[in-house]
Design a protein around this motif. Structure first.
Motif, short mmCIF file in Angstrom:
data_model
loop_
_atom_site.label_atom_id
_atom_site.label_comp_id
_atom_site.label_asym_id
_atom_site.label_seq_id
_atom_site.Cartn_x
_atom_site.Cartn_y
_atom_site.Cartn_z
N PRO A 54 0.83 -1.20 0.00
CA PRO A 54 0.00 0.00 0.00
C PRO A 54 0.86 1.26 0.00
O PRO A 54 1.97 1.27 0.54
N VAL A 55 0.35 2.32 -0.59
CA VAL A 55 1.08 3.58 -0.74
C VAL A 55 0.54 4.60 0.26
O VAL A 55 -0.69 4.81 0.33
N ARG A 56 1.42 5.24 0.99
CA ARG A 56 1.00 6.18 2.03
C ARG A 56 0.05 7.24 1.49
O ARG A 56 -0.97 7.55 2.11
N ASP A 57 0.38 7.84 0.38
CA ASP A 57 -0.41 8.95 -0.14
C ASP A 57 -1.79 8.52 -0.63
O ASP A 57 -2.63 9.37 -0.92
N GLU A 58 -2.02 7.20 -0.70
CA GLU A 58 -3.33 6.71 -1.13
C GLU A 58 -4.14 6.13 0.02
O GLU A 58 -5.24 5.61 -0.19
N VAL A 241 8.72 1.57 3.68
CA VAL A 241 9.66 1.21 2.63
C VAL A 241 9.53 2.22 1.49
O VAL A 241 8.53 2.92 1.37
N ALA A 242 10.57 2.28 0.66
CA ALA A 242 10.56 3.18 -0.50
C ALA A 242 11.10 2.44 -1.70
O ALA A 242 11.80 1.43 -1.58
N GLN A 243 10.76 2.95 -2.87
CA GLN A 243 11.22 2.34 -4.11
C GLN A 243 12.73 2.43 -4.22
O GLN A 243 13.32 3.48 -4.00
N ARG A 244 13.38 1.33 -4.56
CA ARG A 244 14.82 1.32 -4.76
C ARG A 244 15.18 1.97 -6.09
O ARG A 244 14.42 1.90 -7.07
N THR A 245 16.33 2.60 -6.10
CA THR A 245 16.91 3.15 -7.32
C THR A 245 18.25 2.45 -7.53
O THR A 245 18.71 1.69 -6.67
N ASP A 347 3.55 -12.33 12.67
CA ASP A 347 2.90 -12.95 11.52
C ASP A 347 1.96 -11.99 10.80
O ASP A 347 1.54 -12.25 9.67
N ASP A 348 1.63 -10.86 11.44
CA ASP A 348 0.74 -9.89 10.81
C ASP A 348 1.46 -8.59 10.47
O ASP A 348 0.83 -7.54 10.32
N ALA A 349 2.79 -8.63 10.36
CA ALA A 349 3.56 -7.41 10.10
C ALA A 349 3.09 -6.75 8.82
O ALA A 349 2.67 -7.40 7.86
N ALA A 350 3.16 -5.42 8.82
CA ALA A 350 2.68 -4.64 7.69
C ALA A 350 3.79 -3.77 7.12
O ALA A 350 4.79 -3.49 7.79
N VAL A 351 3.62 -3.37 5.88
CA VAL A 351 4.54 -2.43 5.24
C VAL A 351 3.72 -1.38 4.52
O VAL A 351 2.57 -1.61 4.14
N VAL A 352 4.32 -0.22 4.33
CA VAL A 352 3.67 0.85 3.59
C VAL A 352 4.74 1.57 2.78
O VAL A 352 5.85 1.81 3.27
N GLU A 353 4.43 1.88 1.55
CA GLU A 353 5.38 2.58 0.70
C GLU A 353 5.28 4.09 0.92
O GLU A 353 4.19 4.66 0.87
N VAL A 354 6.42 4.71 1.18
CA VAL A 354 6.48 6.16 1.32
C VAL A 354 7.42 6.70 0.25
O VAL A 354 8.25 5.96 -0.31
N ASP A 355 7.30 7.99 -0.05
CA ASP A 355 8.26 8.56 -0.99
C ASP A 355 9.47 9.05 -0.21
O ASP A 355 9.53 8.96 1.02
#
Length: 511
Positions: A54-58, A241-245, A347-355
């Motif tokens: 999931p994306v933070r801004d959304e 997490v963030a997109q890798r470059t 077992d229920d850990a979550a991640v979110v994409e940030v810029d």
């Protein structure tokens, strides 16, 4: 001397200096893994890529949910770092980054502004080391309103002995006995929270959640929307997490363990040589760990109780020399863990994409120049925001690596970088007043100390001497009929492939 004797010597050494029992037991667990020959690697064959994040801004987080979660949130900052990579021998958080304001000043400002705006207590708690504590607490005296009843201002990171690589006994180094010790990595956060009593204090004071990040990352400011999202997931642990470059190919990244589907943090030191190509494939493994974490303190306490106060975090083996500035000094092994690795225990850990606005670490003087420059502005709430895409900066490490060298070559402050795509400096250059970098700015090594004159511009071909005011009338229009004025070419977030990276998860918290 046998390995078991080595462990006994290490435990005795830790006991003598007052290292808490839980930290000694955590070290013991990792020592046994070393004895078994464990290298701490995570095989590419045993994992699959992380997808569908999931994306933070959304995120759709109602204001009342965000407010309720934020009211139960504490801010924890890792503040054990000395900035040794920049030649700093005190807390990096006390380094001025915007005018006279230090990291710590801006962090305090962010917390106080968030309290006032949202009407929450929002305590700030620092994980200090023995070498950062005194100066940091003295600096915090300027902010008496930061104190929250029942919550300590800080707690101490633990330390452990460096081990000789040949027999795993504690190393001795008479030239500087302090170098016999090292930090256990930021995975020590959990042991230190329990041993210090801070975890219990936070829960007793009514705090359910914690936002955890590095003190040198001013992008990780208190965020009620993120708090509301985390509370709504019901998870015990979450990672931003963030997109890798291409510049992030060597950094710690999140993967999914194939055997049970759990999220796993894989650090660079945990990648086997035969897996380096696959691990560095940013199209396959798309997300890196920003080291901004969210914890449910009740869930964490229960997990720690289950494991007698010592979480079974994966070993990270670091092979170094006892004196990091002397490659000929005794080879040693440092056993470490990463705090982000705790994600696999839930077992229920979550991640979110940030810029990348939430990822602004300062690991080198390249990063420091950017943060001090006009690319960024500091708003009234002490949050830091980029005004333009961040240009790529690469200063000659032979002349700009340490803070002392860096400051001597920017005596009038940083050049303007808002019109720069990049700034690459080779050689011994000192920058004058009101210098601007434009486009793909580059300075070649002149072979001797050189000066960028006041008001000069640095472009792709080096220094352009400043023009006299009378040569360019203010009313002169350089635009041809129908021509559009040139705009700043925004630099891609993908630096060139061969540039080094410095992820926060790869740099252990300095003791």
């Amino acid at each position: 001397m046998t390995e078991s004797n080595g462990l006994a010597l290490a435990r005795d050494k830790m006991t003598e200096v007052g290292v808490p029992t839980q930290a000694i037991e955590a070290f013991t667990r990792l020592y046994h893994e070393l004895e078994r020959g464990a290298a701490g690697t995570i095989s590419e064959a045993d994992v699959r890529p992380l997808e569908d994040v999931p994306v933070r801004d959304e995120l759709d987080v109602p204001d009342d949910v965000a407010q309720e979660a934020f009211a139960a949130t504490a801010v924890i900052k890792l503040n054990g770092g000395l900035g040794t990579s920049m030649g700093i021998d005190r807390a990096k958080s006390l380094l001025p980054v915007r005018g006279d304001d230090t990291f710590l000043d801006l962090i305090a400002g962010q917390v106080l502004a968030a309290r006032e705006r949202h009407g929450v207590r929002l305590p700030l708690v620092l994980m200090n080391s023995f070498r950062t504590r005194e100066d940091t607490l003295a600096a915090l005296e300027r902010y008496p309103d930061l104190a929250v009843e029942g919550v300590p201002a800080d707690f101490l990171q633990n330390r452990e002995p460096k081990l000789r690589a040949d027999d795993l006994t504690p190393v001795e180094w008479a030239a500087d006995p302090e170098l016999e010790w090292c930090p256990p990595g930021h995975g020590d956060l959990y042991v230190a929270l329990v041993a210090s009593g801070v975890l219990a204090a936070l829960r007793d004071a009514g705090f359910r959640y914690a936002s955890v990040s590095n003190a040198d990352n001013l992008g990780a400011f208190p965020d009620p929307r993120m708090a509301g999202w985390f509370a709504g997931t019901g998870a015990g642990f979450a990672a931003e997490v963030a997109q890798r470059t291409p510049a992030d190919r060597k950094g710690g990244h999140l993967v999914v363990r194939a055997s049970d589907g759990r999220l796993v943090l894989r650090e660079t030191a945990q990648v086997a040589n035969e897996d380096k190509e696959a691990a560095g494939d940013i199209a396959r493994h798309r997300f890196f760990n920003t080291n901004n974490l969210w914890l449910d303190l009740d869930r964490l306490a229960a997990l720690l109780d289950e494991h007698d106060g010592v979480l079974p975090l994966p070993l990270i083996r670091n092979d170094k020399t006892v004196d990091p500035t002397d490659a000929s000094s005794t080879p040693v092994v440092q056993v470490e863990t990463a705090m982000g690795a705790a994600i696999e225990l839930f077992d229920d850990a979550a991640v979110v994409e940030v810029d990348r606005t939430r990822f602004l670490p300062v690991k080198t003087t390249n990063d420091l120049l950017l943060l001090r420059s006009d690319v960024y502005e500091v708003r009234d709430d002490s949050t830091v925001h980029a005004l333009t895409p961040e240009p790529f900066v690469d200063l000659d490490p032979a002349h700009f690596k340490t803070l002392r060298e860096f400051d001597a070559r920017f005596p009038a402050g940083p050049p303007s970088l808002v019109l720069a795509e990049s700034l690459v400096v080779r050689g011994d250059w000192t920058f004058g007043v009101a210098v601007s970098a434009v486009g793909a700015a580059s300075l070649a090594d002149p072979g001797e100390p050189a000066q960028v004159a006041d008001d000069a511009t640095v472009g792709a071909d080096g220094v352009v001497e400043p023009l006299e005011k009378t040569e360019v009338p203010d009313e002169l229009d350089f635009t041809e009929p129908g021509e559009v004025q040139p705009q700043h070419a925004a630099r891609s977030q993908d630096p060139v492939d061969d540039q080094p990276t410095d992820q926060p998860t790869d740099e252990p918290v300095d003791a």
